[in-house]
Design a protein around this motif. Structure first.
Motif, PDB file in Angstrom:
ATOM      1  N   PHE A  76       0.798  -1.230   0.000  1.00 15.08           N
ATOM      2  CA  PHE A  76       0.000   0.000   0.000  1.00 15.08           C
ATOM      3  C   PHE A  76       0.826   1.274   0.000  1.00 15.08           C
ATOM      4  CE2 PHE A  76      -3.377  -2.425   2.742  1.00 15.08           C
ATOM      5  CZ  PHE A  76      -3.610  -3.297   1.688  1.00 15.08           C
ATOM      6  N   SER A  77       2.161   1.177   0.048  1.00 17.23           N
ATOM      7  CA  SER A  77       2.930   2.421   0.138  1.00 17.23           C
ATOM      8  C   SER A  77       4.331   2.319  -0.453  1.00 17.23           C
ATOM      9  CB  SER A  77       2.994   2.912   1.589  1.00 17.23           C
ATOM     10  OG  SER A  77       3.571   1.933   2.434  1.00 17.23           O
ATOM     11  N   ILE A  78       5.258   1.593   0.196  1.00 13.97           N
ATOM     12  CA  ILE A  78       6.663   1.705  -0.202  1.00 13.97           C
ATOM     13  C   ILE A  78       7.171   0.533  -1.028  1.00 13.97           C
ATOM     14  CG2 ILE A  78       7.121   3.124   1.833  1.00 13.97           C
ATOM     15  CD1 ILE A  78       8.591   0.803   3.087  1.00 13.97           C
ATOM     16  N   GLY A  79       6.489  -0.610  -0.981  1.00  7.66           N
ATOM     17  CA  GLY A  79       6.939  -1.762  -1.758  1.00  7.66           C
ATOM     18  C   GLY A  79       8.059  -2.526  -1.091  1.00  7.66           C
ATOM     19  N   TYR A  88       3.930   8.126   4.020  1.00  5.68           N
ATOM     20  CA  TYR A  88       3.573   9.156   3.038  1.00  5.68           C
ATOM     21  C   TYR A  88       4.817   9.880   2.530  1.00  5.68           C
ATOM     22  CZ  TYR A  88       1.516  13.785   1.789  1.00  5.68           C
ATOM     23  OH  TYR A  88       1.147  14.971   1.196  1.00  5.68           O
ATOM     24  N   GLU A  89       5.767  10.135   3.435  1.00  8.01           N
ATOM     25  CA  GLU A  89       6.958  10.896   3.071  1.00  8.01           C
ATOM     26  C   GLU A  89       8.127  10.017   2.644  1.00  8.01           C
ATOM     27  OE1 GLU A  89       7.761  13.448   6.373  1.00  8.01           O
ATOM     28  OE2 GLU A  89       6.090  14.816   5.897  1.00  8.01           O
ATOM     29  N   HIS A  90       7.952   8.714   2.676  1.00  8.08           N
ATOM     30  CA  HIS A  90       9.033   7.815   2.272  1.00  8.08           C
ATOM     31  C   HIS A  90       9.339   8.015   0.781  1.00  8.08           C
ATOM     32  CE1 HIS A  90      11.247   4.087   1.485  1.00  8.08           C
ATOM     33  NE2 HIS A  90      11.402   3.966   2.799  1.00  8.08           N
ATOM     34  N   PRO A  91      10.609   8.038   0.401  1.00 10.85           N
ATOM     35  CA  PRO A  91      10.956   8.288  -1.010  1.00 10.85           C
ATOM     36  C   PRO A  91      10.439   7.231  -1.978  1.00 10.85           C
ATOM     37  CG  PRO A  91      12.906   7.672   0.280  1.00 10.85           C
ATOM     38  CD  PRO A  91      11.810   7.940   1.251  1.00 10.85           C
TER      39      PRO A  91
END
Length: 514
Positions: free
Chosen positions: A171-174, A263-266
């Motif tokens: 859902f976000s960073i993989g 949310y702020e993770h690259p």
């Protein structure tokens, strides 16, 4: 990103990517829209049709429980006739990223409510969407976040790690650290994990303390956001993805910080952008296409991160779509026109045909679901077999696609048997203009009947109303020859109509999206 679409062919392609398929007149409306393509987007952003209220109405009007049939009836009506086509199409794409399913999730009411979270938040900031998904009781049940408690030494219990793992992985960073263009960061020749098992365990601690709220009857709610129970929450210090969570924070504070970290993770802009590109436009986007969208995710031009309006617009108006450019073979630089496009999901192919034929319900109280949609099509909204969706984003069928290091995710649910089943369901739809009292859906075949003895007019109608000007010369000649041959053999009007439409739905022209 292009700023305008002024060509009928590009307008038709755009509508196939951004809606559940164009209807008669939609191409002309788009080209003549006040304010151009920007005006079209603003109009679509402002429209919103929810599912739960309609599913409840279906249940009430038909005297049936709000079960999967009522929910799917609402889904078909919103998808086929709703004026908020972009929002509904994006919500469907999001439902295959933030997966919740009736296989382990709640019943029809809870799933309809969850789908509405995706509808409402389709154009919100990504962190707002992610938090709403996290706190919905359907997700709490499906990925067992609801009821997760701090470690209890006496009873030897630990926080549930299920959601903590999947919110990062899917859902976000993989799984892997990524470059801005979607390629993996390498440590020598090895990919670098985006998170560790320690991060999973720590995030599981962060996410403790949530439970379902109660409805007025005192039962657990499947529609209200989850609420926190301070006694269940681990309020000790934690560290996730290198970020410290101070001791003494409430469940709400820990959750907000966790959402902010993800949310702020690259990785998040790149990972989410690529998934949405694949669901909406093409299966093998070039690195530069992914990077352009990811940069809009990072900053929409107004200093806002995760602006989903801007991200979706960037995906649908990218220059590679106008030029027909896709990833080169073997993940090479440059571009390939041959690798452009994607295989349509079976459900999308069905909605495309329904909207082209202007299918209507014979029962004004509901839009009927296809019985066995999941078993016949290999997919149905919110009925995935697991949190990994109906197919993997990097799936490549054996043969040329795999050999050239490309992907074709939708082929994961296309087998010889599923192709037969899908075609049979398409056939049911084609026949739905007959025996009106026995079928749930119907469409008006008179325009085809009026042209069946005039091959050129017949083919012009097919190209305009079903392909919106995109039919290939090869398919045109095949269908025209088929029609003439059946006419010479004195085959009846209805059989000629059936046969040409069946051939159309089987064709690569129809089953693939450019």
């Amino acid at each position: 990103m292009v700023t305008t679409i002024n060509d009928p062919e590009q307008a038709a392609k755009f509508l196939y990517r951004s809606t559940f398929g164009p209807k008669n007149g939609d191409v002309e409306k788009l080209l003549d829209f006040d304010g151009g393509i920007d005006g079209w987007f603003e109009d679509q952003y402002a429209r919103q049709n929810l599912h739960l209220s309609l599913a409840r109405k279906v249940a009430d009007d038909t005297g049936t429980p709000l079960n999967e049939s009522a929910r799917m009836s609402a889904w078909w009506q919103r998808s086929l006739v709703g004026g908020d086509q972009l929002r509904q199409r994006v919500a469907y794409a999001l439902s295959q990223i933030f997966v919740v399913s009736n296989n382990g999730g709640p019943g029809g009411e809870g799933l309809a409510s969850y789908y509405d979270v995706l509808v409402r938040n389709a154009f919100e900031r990504f962190d707002v969407l992610l938090k709403a998904v996290t706190l919905h009781p359907a997700m709490g049940q499906f990925l067992t976040l609801a009821g997760s408690r701090a470690h209890d030494e006496q009873n030897n219990t630990y926080p549930d790690e299920n959601y903590a793992r999947e919110v990062m992985q899917l859902f976000s960073i993989g799984l892997w650290e990524l470059k801005i263009n979607g390629q993996p960061q390498l440590d020598g020749e090895k990919t670098k994990p985006a998170y560790t098992q320690q991060d999973v365990e720590e995030l599981a601690r962060v996410l403790t303390g949530w439970r379902k709220d109660k409805d007025s009857d005192g039962k657990d709610s499947n529609t209200k956001p989850m609420v926190n129970n301070a006694d269940w929450h681990d309020d000790g210090a934690k560290s996730v993805l290198g970020v410290d969570f101070p001791a003494g924070q409430s469940a709400e504070q820990d959750l907000d910080q966790a959402i902010k970290v993800l949310y702020e993770h690259p990785n998040t802009p790149v990972f989410i952008s690529r998934l949405l590109i694949q669901r909406l436009t093409i299966s093998n986007p070039r690195r530069s296409y992914i990077e352009r969208v990811a940069r809009i995710f990072i900053d929409d031009g107004q200093g806002v991160r995760g602006n989903m309006k801007a991200v979706i617009k960037a995906i649908l108006l990218d220059e590679d779509l106008i030029e027909g450019h896709a990833m080169a073979d073997y993940q090479g630089f440059g571009f390939s026109t041959r690798n452009f496009g994607k295989v349509k999901e079976p459900v999308i192919a069905m909605t495309n045909l329904c909207r082209a034929l202007n299918v209507k319900s014979n029962d004004p109280r509901r839009w009927w679901d296809f019985p066995g949609l999941q078993s016949n099509f290999g997919q149905a909204p919110l009925q995935a077999p697991s949190v990994f969706n109906f197919y993997e984003p990097d799936y490549a069928p054996k043969g040329e696609v795999a050999n050239k290091e490309l992907t074709a995710p939708e082929f994961n649910i296309h087998s010889m048997d599923s192709m037969r089943r899908i075609s049979n369901k398409m056939w049911d739809l084609i026949l739905s203009h007959r025996y009106t009292n026995e079928r749930h859906w119907t469409w008006d075949r008179s325009p085809l009947e009026n042209r069946v003895d005039k091959p050129d007019e017949y083919m012009a109608w097919i190209n305009e109303r079903i392909f919106f000007g995109l039919m290939s010369d090869e398919l045109h000649h095949y269908l025209k020859d088929l029609l003439i041959d059946m006419t010479d053999k004195n085959i009846g009007d209805d059989r000629r109509t059936f046969a040409t439409l069946f051939a159309i739905q089987c064709s690569p022209d129809f089953r693939c999206q450019e």
